[in-house]
Motif scaffolding. Structure first.
Motif, short mmCIF file in Angstrom:
data_model
loop_
_atom_site.label_atom_id
_atom_site.label_comp_id
_atom_site.label_asym_id
_atom_site.label_seq_id
_atom_site.Cartn_x
_atom_site.Cartn_y
_atom_site.Cartn_z
N SER A 186 -7.81 -0.64 -14.61
CA SER A 186 -7.40 -0.20 -13.15
C SER A 186 -6.89 0.75 -12.65
O SER A 186 -6.39 1.73 -12.07
CB SER A 186 -8.24 -0.86 -12.35
OG SER A 186 -7.72 -1.12 -11.36
N PRO A 187 -5.10 -0.57 -13.23
CA PRO A 187 -4.18 0.05 -12.16
C PRO A 187 -3.91 1.20 -12.63
O PRO A 187 -3.03 2.34 -11.63
CB PRO A 187 -2.94 -0.83 -11.95
CG PRO A 187 -3.36 -1.78 -13.49
CD PRO A 187 -5.39 -1.57 -12.69
N ALA A 188 -4.09 1.50 -14.06
CA ALA A 188 -3.17 2.98 -14.46
C ALA A 188 -4.11 3.81 -13.87
O ALA A 188 -3.55 4.52 -13.72
CB ALA A 188 -3.87 2.85 -16.02
N ALA A 189 -5.18 3.68 -13.94
CA ALA A 189 -6.17 5.09 -12.96
C ALA A 189 -5.34 5.34 -11.63
O ALA A 189 -5.74 6.62 -10.94
CB ALA A 189 -7.57 4.61 -13.36
N GLN A 201 -3.46 0.51 -2.61
CA GLN A 201 -2.97 -0.61 -2.69
C GLN A 201 -3.38 -0.33 -4.31
O GLN A 201 -4.56 -1.19 -5.15
CB GLN A 201 -3.31 -1.89 -2.49
CG GLN A 201 -3.31 -2.81 -2.39
CD GLN A 201 -2.79 -4.46 -1.79
OE1 GLN A 201 -3.93 -3.93 -0.51
NE2 GLN A 201 -3.09 -5.42 -2.56
N PRO A 202 -2.22 0.17 -4.91
CA PRO A 202 -2.43 -0.06 -6.83
C PRO A 202 -2.37 -1.41 -7.31
O PRO A 202 -3.29 -1.78 -8.53
CB PRO A 202 -1.22 0.69 -7.32
CG PRO A 202 -0.56 0.58 -5.97
CD PRO A 202 -0.95 0.36 -5.00
N MET A 203 -2.18 -2.82 -6.87
CA MET A 203 -2.29 -4.14 -7.39
C MET A 203 -2.78 -5.13 -6.96
O MET A 203 -1.92 -5.18 -5.60
CB MET A 203 -0.90 -4.04 -7.89
CG MET A 203 -1.06 -5.22 -8.52
SD MET A 203 -2.40 -5.42 -10.27
CE MET A 203 -1.43 -4.87 -11.31
N THR A 262 1.38 -1.11 0.23
CA THR A 262 0.36 0.03 0.05
C THR A 262 1.12 1.55 0.35
O THR A 262 2.28 1.03 0.63
CB THR A 262 -0.97 0.07 1.27
OG1 THR A 262 -0.31 0.06 2.19
CG2 THR A 262 -1.73 -0.96 1.16
N ILE A 263 0.19 2.64 -0.61
CA ILE A 263 0.77 3.68 -0.40
C ILE A 263 -0.25 4.79 0.08
O ILE A 263 -1.43 4.44 -0.55
CB ILE A 263 1.46 3.91 -1.99
CG1 ILE A 263 1.74 5.35 -1.69
CG2 ILE A 263 0.53 4.00 -2.92
CD1 ILE A 263 2.75 5.97 -3.04
N ASP A 295 -8.08 0.64 -3.82
CA ASP A 295 -8.18 -0.27 -4.42
C ASP A 295 -8.25 -0.67 -6.33
O ASP A 295 -8.78 0.27 -6.47
CB ASP A 295 -7.66 -1.86 -3.75
CG ASP A 295 -9.50 -2.35 -4.33
OD1 ASP A 295 -9.75 -2.10 -5.04
OD2 ASP A 295 -9.17 -2.70 -2.94
N GLY A 296 -6.75 -1.13 -7.08
CA GLY A 296 -6.62 -1.69 -8.42
C GLY A 296 -6.39 -2.58 -8.17
O GLY A 296 -5.60 -3.36 -7.71
#
Ligand code: ZN
Length: 365
Positions: free
Chosen positions: A130-133, A160-162, A102-103, A120-121
């Motif tokens: 999704s992670p790109a957004a 949490q991007p991924m 997480t960031i 999250d993505g």
């Protein structure tokens, strides 16, 4: 019944009988591609596959999709560059032992126990936008801090991007894997090995009731039991650890242009549905005003379909005041594969909606 189009993939052997079926039912159809593999192969060939040395350092552009490793490098680099405002934490490991991180983005004032927006993505492997957004949101909150400082005054953003890196990396391996949706833990059924559970059917809230499958080979496989996947356990534990401060849980998926709130396990609405609707509608209205893109707003079951065991229902049950699934716009041959040339417009539009929802939270909570 939804008035929206549906896209269906049919094998060459089944195409003519499928067309007959559509005609018998008086369904209007259009053949979008008569060779999907060739379309996907062309997309793969056009991708800038070679990560640059030091990839993930500094700002990420919206010119291409990134690997899990690049994304993790990127957030680590942000934490190193902005040590007072940005904190990265390893929160668990995927089935294939990729780090889940997480960031947390703050305004650096050191005030503890602020309210929290949890985003999250990358829940579903094939939904690369999704992670790109989510990366774009991180960029806005960190690199464009001055203009977005008001969003961080009383709120910390935990992102949490991924969620599902194993699935995401799998979809980057080739055309036949591109449309894979689930995690990568193997399951056997009738002598056949199928991979993964649907992480968005794996949560222990009305688990495996309606809209989920008990068959490991299905895309909506709920898992052999609730929280069978290490990736969903991580989200569960984060939700519980943040719930006291958690005002909004937002999970980014694609595609379909929906802003969905609980419940997804029943057509009933929560008592506070009007508040959820206010927040979701603020996002949809802002996007429509800015770009003309229309998002449909409502409860998951009533607007899309019944789907028990999803993370948005669980987050709401765990204590977040607002819980929203955002299904971004579709693009590319199958909807899940917007070309790299359209990433910028998709993710900047998404941010307009997310920012408007955050503004509504600040006003209401
Ligand atoms: Zn999804």
């Amino acid at each position: 019944m939804s008035r929206k189009d549906a896209r269906v993939v049919v094998s060459p052997e089944q195409l003519s009988s499928f067309k007959s079926l559509l005609q018998e039912q008086n369904l209007i159809y259009e053949l979008l591609s008569d060779n999907l593999e060739a379309v996907l192969a062309k997309e793969f060939a056009q991708r800038s596959l070679v990560p640059l040395p030091q990839a993930g350092k500094g700002r990420l552009s919206t010119e291409r999709y990134y690997t899990h490793e690049e994304i993790m490098n990127y957030i680590a680099d942000l934490a190193a560059r902005f040590p007072k405002r940005v904190f990265v934490r390893t929160v668990g490991w995927s089935y294939e032992q990729r780090a889940l991180k997480t960031i947390t983005i703050t305004n650096g004032d050191g005030r503890a126990n602020k309210k929290v927006v949890f985003v999250d993505g990358g829940f579903h492997a094939r939904e690369w936008i999704s992670p790109a957004a989510v990366l774009y949101m991180i960029d806005q909150l960190v690199e464009h801090f001055e203009e977005n400082a008001y969003l961080l005054k009383d709120y910390d953003w935990v992102i949490q991007p991924m969620v599902n890196p194993d699935g995401y990396e799998h979809t980057q391996t080739g055309t036949t894997a591109r449309m894979f949706r689930k995690t990568r833990q193997p399951y056997r059924q009738l002598g056949l090995t199928c991979y993964g559970a649907d992480p968005n059917r794996n949560f222990d809230f009305h688990w495996n009731e309606e809209g989920a499958s008990s068959s490991p080979c299905m895309d909506t496989f709920a898992g052999p039991h609730a929280f069978s996947e290490p990736e969903t356990i991580v989200i569960r534990d984060l939700m519980h650890s943040l719930a006291d401060r958690g005002v909004m849980y937002l999970t980014i998926h694609s595609y379909g242009n929906y802003l969905l709130y609980p419940w997804g396990w029943t057509s009933d609405l929560p008592d506070t549905w009007q508040d959820l609707d206010d927040v979701a509608r603020a996002g949809g209205d802002a996007i429509e005003a800015a770009t003309g893109t229309v998002y449909e707003v409502g409860s998951s079951t009533n607007v899309l379909y019944i789907a028990a065991g999803a993370s948005d229902d669980y987050g709401f049950y765990a204590g977040f005041n607002v819980s929203i699934t955002m299904e971004l716009s579709g693009g590319g041959s199958l909807g899940f594969n917007p070309p790299e040339s359209s990433i910028e417009s998709f993710v900047s539009e998404t941010w307009i909606g997310v920012r408007a929802m955050a503004e509504k939270l600040i006003e209401k909570y």
